[in-house]
Design an enzyme around this catalytic site. Structure first.
Site, PDB file in Angstrom:
ATOM      1  N   HIS A 129       0.426  -1.030  -0.312  1.00  0.00           N
ATOM      2  CA  HIS A 129      -0.110  -0.002   0.092  1.00  0.00           C
ATOM      3  C   HIS A 129       0.849   1.160  -0.114  1.00  0.00           C
ATOM      4  O   HIS A 129       2.362   0.832   0.151  1.00  0.00           O
ATOM      5  CB  HIS A 129      -0.557   0.215   1.110  1.00  0.00           C
ATOM      6  CG  HIS A 129      -2.211  -0.893   1.344  1.00  0.00           C
ATOM      7  ND1 HIS A 129      -2.195  -2.068   1.244  1.00  0.00           N
ATOM      8  CD2 HIS A 129      -2.949  -0.592   0.775  1.00  0.00           C
ATOM      9  CE1 HIS A 129      -3.573  -2.886   1.291  1.00  0.00           C
ATOM     10  NE2 HIS A 129      -4.154  -2.020   0.933  1.00  0.00           N
ATOM     11  N   LYS A 133      -0.314   5.018   5.064  1.00  0.00           N
ATOM     12  CA  LYS A 133      -1.137   3.844   5.406  1.00  0.00           C
ATOM     13  C   LYS A 133      -0.971   3.475   6.736  1.00  0.00           C
ATOM     14  O   LYS A 133       0.902   3.573   6.519  1.00  0.00           O
ATOM     15  CB  LYS A 133      -1.285   1.898   4.233  1.00  0.00           C
ATOM     16  CG  LYS A 133      -1.741   1.430   5.065  1.00  0.00           C
ATOM     17  CD  LYS A 133      -2.516   0.494   4.543  1.00  0.00           C
ATOM     18  CE  LYS A 133      -3.527  -0.431   4.945  1.00  0.00           C
ATOM     19  NZ  LYS A 133      -5.318  -0.360   5.521  1.00  0.00           N
TER      20      LYS A 133
END
Length: 240
Positions: A129, A133
């Protein structure tokens, strides 16, 4: 027309859900980002969609229960105590909690469960990600891990290995390993690897646009609005 209320409306997912609500021809009941806003929103909405933070879940579930409004929770980073809250709320209202609202990921989880039930191979789950995040493994990785564990007939808590560093020894048979990568602007890539002797199967999902999750969330919210009290998943939305 079903009216959707968005909790965490100023976040990236909140804004995406607002656009997806309009695209689906549904009504937007409004949004809330502060504690004192969630109760009025729950009263005027037919269903709530929550993409906020774990710390806000208790207040959001209370507001939903008071208003008798179904709620979809897509917030990630939830712990055991949060799931206990969700279970309690589901005694009174319809609750759908998921680590990923993508229809593709929902189907992927079903394939992972079936493969895990049929193959006694090693299972590894890798995800990547964007650099911002804050939780790891991702909610989607854990969702896929739960699917794999279900295929094996055991709780994920007994099989999960989240980190390997140093001289850890040989891989423990039957475990499910997780690897988390962070960097750049990656929206969400997930891979489930089934590794056997001399062969390997990889099941992948690559998210190319955040709107994918928003459209799935709206589809699920519209479905949830008509359901009785209980705890649901994205698999229920697709009838899997």
């Amino acid at each position: 027309m079903i009216a959707i209320g968005i909790l965490g409306s100023e976040g990236r997912m909140g804004r995406a859900v607002a656009l997806a609500t309009e695209a689906a021809g549904a009504a937007l009941a409004g949004g809330a980002d502060a504690q004192d806003e969630c109760q009025p929103l729950a009263q005027r909405a037919d269903v709530l969609v929550d993409f906020s933070a774990p710390g806000a879940l208790e207040d959001h579930l209370l507001a939903a229960r008071i208003a008798r409004t179904p709620i979809l929770v897509g917030t990630t980073g939830l712990r055991e105590r949060h799931h206990a809250m969700l279970d309690a709320a589901a005694q009174e209202i319809a609750v759908l909690q998921t680590g990923n609202t993508s229809l593709g990921v929902t189907l992927l989880a079903r394939l992972v469960r079936e493969a895990a039930a049929k193959l006694d191979w090693d299972i590894e789950i890798a995800e990547m990600h964007h650099r911002h995040k804050v939780d790891a493994p991702s909610g989607t990785a854990l969702l896929l891990g739960e699917a794999a564990a279900a295929g094996r007939g055991l709780p994920l808590s007994e099989l999960k290995v989240e980190s390997r560093a140093g001289l850890t020894g040989a891989r423990t048979e039957g475990t499910i390993g997780f690897a988390s990568l962070r960097g750049g602007s990656v929206i969400g890539d997930h891979s489930v690897v089934f590794a056997g002797e001399g062969e390997r199967i990889e099941l992948n999902h690559l998210a190319q646009d955040r709107s994918t999750f928003a459209h799935g969330a709206v589809k699920a919210a519209l479905w949830l609005a008509g359901q009785p009290a209980g705890r649901y998943s994205m698999s229920d939305v697709l009838g899997l």
